[in-house]
Design a protein around this motif. Structure first.
Motif, PDB file in Angstrom:
ATOM      1  N   GLN A  70      -3.223  -5.240   6.088  1.00 50.68           N
ATOM      2  CA  GLN A  70      -2.413  -4.028   5.968  1.00 50.68           C
ATOM      3  C   GLN A  70      -1.346  -4.180   4.886  1.00 50.68           C
ATOM      4  O   GLN A  70      -1.112  -3.259   4.096  1.00 50.68           O
ATOM      5  CB  GLN A  70      -1.759  -3.704   7.312  1.00 50.68           C
ATOM      6  CG  GLN A  70      -2.735  -3.219   8.373  1.00 50.68           C
ATOM      7  CD  GLN A  70      -2.068  -2.982   9.713  1.00 50.68           C
ATOM      8  OE1 GLN A  70      -0.987  -3.506   9.990  1.00 50.68           O
ATOM      9  NE2 GLN A  70      -2.703  -2.200  10.560  1.00 50.68           N
ATOM     10  N   LEU A  73      -2.846  -3.792   1.456  1.00 54.02           N
ATOM     11  CA  LEU A  73      -3.144  -2.393   1.142  1.00 54.02           C
ATOM     12  C   LEU A  73      -1.873  -1.628   0.777  1.00 54.02           C
ATOM     13  O   LEU A  73      -1.863  -0.838  -0.171  1.00 54.02           O
ATOM     14  CB  LEU A  73      -3.839  -1.729   2.339  1.00 54.02           C
ATOM     15  CG  LEU A  73      -5.249  -2.222   2.666  1.00 54.02           C
ATOM     16  CD1 LEU A  73      -5.759  -1.578   3.950  1.00 54.02           C
ATOM     17  CD2 LEU A  73      -6.204  -1.933   1.520  1.00 54.02           C
ATOM     18  N   VAL A  74      -0.795  -1.869   1.537  1.00 50.50           N
ATOM     19  CA  VAL A  74       0.480  -1.199   1.258  1.00 50.50           C
ATOM     20  C   VAL A  74       1.015  -1.627  -0.102  1.00 50.50           C
ATOM     21  O   VAL A  74       1.514  -0.802  -0.880  1.00 50.50           O
ATOM     22  CB  VAL A  74       1.507  -1.506   2.371  1.00 50.50           C
ATOM     23  CG1 VAL A  74       2.892  -0.993   1.981  1.00 50.50           C
ATOM     24  CG2 VAL A  74       1.071  -0.872   3.684  1.00 50.50           C
ATOM     25  N   LEU A  77      -0.934   0.110  -2.805  1.00 47.98           N
ATOM     26  CA  LEU A  77      -0.629   1.540  -2.817  1.00 47.98           C
ATOM     27  C   LEU A  77       0.686   1.811  -3.540  1.00 47.98           C
ATOM     28  O   LEU A  77       0.767   2.681  -4.419  1.00 47.98           O
ATOM     29  CB  LEU A  77      -0.566   2.057  -1.378  1.00 47.98           C
ATOM     30  CG  LEU A  77      -0.510   3.575  -1.178  1.00 47.98           C
ATOM     31  CD1 LEU A  77      -1.828   4.207  -1.589  1.00 47.98           C
ATOM     32  CD2 LEU A  77      -0.204   3.907   0.277  1.00 47.98           C
ATOM     33  N   THR A 104      -4.186   8.834  -0.136  1.00 46.84           N
ATOM     34  CA  THR A 104      -5.480   8.147  -0.158  1.00 46.84           C
ATOM     35  C   THR A 104      -5.577   7.136   0.976  1.00 46.84           C
ATOM     36  O   THR A 104      -6.668   6.693   1.324  1.00 46.84           O
ATOM     37  CB  THR A 104      -5.701   7.418  -1.499  1.00 46.84           C
ATOM     38  OG1 THR A 104      -4.660   6.451  -1.691  1.00 46.84           O
ATOM     39  CG2 THR A 104      -5.711   8.396  -2.663  1.00 46.84           C
ATOM     40  N   SER A 105      -4.430   6.770   1.547  1.00 45.67           N
ATOM     41  CA  SER A 105      -4.447   5.876   2.705  1.00 45.67           C
ATOM     42  C   SER A 105      -5.056   6.613   3.890  1.00 45.67           C
ATOM     43  O   SER A 105      -4.645   7.734   4.203  1.00 45.67           O
ATOM     44  CB  SER A 105      -3.025   5.428   3.052  1.00 45.67           C
ATOM     45  OG  SER A 105      -3.016   4.700   4.265  1.00 45.67           O
ATOM     46  N   ASN A 107      -4.697   6.386   6.968  1.00 46.51           N
ATOM     47  CA  ASN A 107      -3.823   6.626   8.115  1.00 46.51           C
ATOM     48  C   ASN A 107      -2.682   7.594   7.816  1.00 46.51           C
ATOM     49  O   ASN A 107      -1.896   7.917   8.702  1.00 46.51           O
ATOM     50  CB  ASN A 107      -3.236   5.302   8.613  1.00 46.51           C
ATOM     51  CG  ASN A 107      -4.293   4.374   9.161  1.00 46.51           C
ATOM     52  OD1 ASN A 107      -5.159   4.798   9.916  1.00 46.51           O
ATOM     53  ND2 ASN A 107      -4.245   3.106   8.780  1.00 46.51           N
ATOM     54  N   SER A 173       1.576  10.907   9.791  1.00 45.74           N
ATOM     55  CA  SER A 173       0.280  10.450  10.293  1.00 45.74           C
ATOM     56  C   SER A 173      -0.096  11.241  11.536  1.00 45.74           C
ATOM     57  O   SER A 173       0.769  11.580  12.354  1.00 45.74           O
ATOM     58  CB  SER A 173       0.326   8.955  10.629  1.00 45.74           C
ATOM     59  OG  SER A 173      -0.890   8.530  11.225  1.00 45.74           O
TER      60      SER A 173
END
Length: 203
Positions: A70, A73-74, A77, A104-105, A107, A173
């Motif tokens: 995670q 990914l963050v 981004l 694009t995430s 969540n 979210s």
């Protein structure tokens, strides 16, 4: 294929006494019921404790691996978001491009970068007076102010301070548990500081 009988299993283990030693993963899963004089054997207790410890370690490793993924990914981004700060020269274009990147995430269902106006005063008073950011569930009024009806949790960041707000950056979210107060947001806070400097230049 015929099922093994208890006698066949017992005979095999007798002929191969090192079988369980050579298969530690199998031993950890076995529930041995051995009692002596009405009391559970020490061997049984030790095996159960080892099995519970192994399960705990496995869960911890899986959790650490999940958080590492995670965080990566963050980081990726918001690295893209950082690049947008210096390639856009007006507020609306910057806000639009950030929304396209962040959404694009999988969540994150909503992203908003909005200039501060009086309509956000109650939001700042309720969520951002004691801290420049809020992560957690939101109420209906906040949902209508920033997001869609499906949004259940949010990360809201104040650009500027509560006495002199510049803008609000918010992510929403549909998962009620996606944003929570204890969540690590180091990469986001770093971006928010850079965003504040950029917005002051564009003002």
């Amino acid at each position: 294929m015929n099922e093994l009988t208890k006698a066949q299993v017992a005979e095999y283990l007798t002929q191969h006494p090192d079988f369980l030693i050579e298969q530690p993963h199998l031993l950890a899963k076995l529930e041995l019921q051995q009692k002596e004089q009405g009391a559970t054997s020490l061997v049984h207790i030790q095996q159960r404790q080892l099995r519970e410890h192994n399960t705990l370690l496995k869960n911890q490793i899986e959790s650490m691996s999940k958080h590492a993924t995670q965080n990566e990914l963050v980081y990726r981004l918001f690295s893209q978001c950082h690049s947008q700060l210096w390639s856009n020269y007006d507020f609306n274009t910057l806000a639009s491009n950030l929304t396209n990147i962040i959404c694009t995430s999988p969540n994150i269902s909503n992203c908003k970068l909005v200039k501060y106006t009086a309509q956000y005063e109650s939001l700042i008073e309720h969520r951002l007076t004691h801290s420049t950011h809020y992560l957690g569930r939101i109420n209906q009024q906040e949902r209508e102010l920033l997001f869609s009806d499906e949004t259940q949790s949010a990360a809201i960041y104040l650009i500027g301070d509560s006495k002199k707000p510049v803008a609000i950056l918010a992510f929403g979210s549909n998962d009620a548990n996606h944003f929570e107060p204890a969540q690590d947001n180091l990469f986001v806070l770093d971006f928010v500081r850079a965003l504040q400097l950029r917005l002051l230049e564009l003002a």
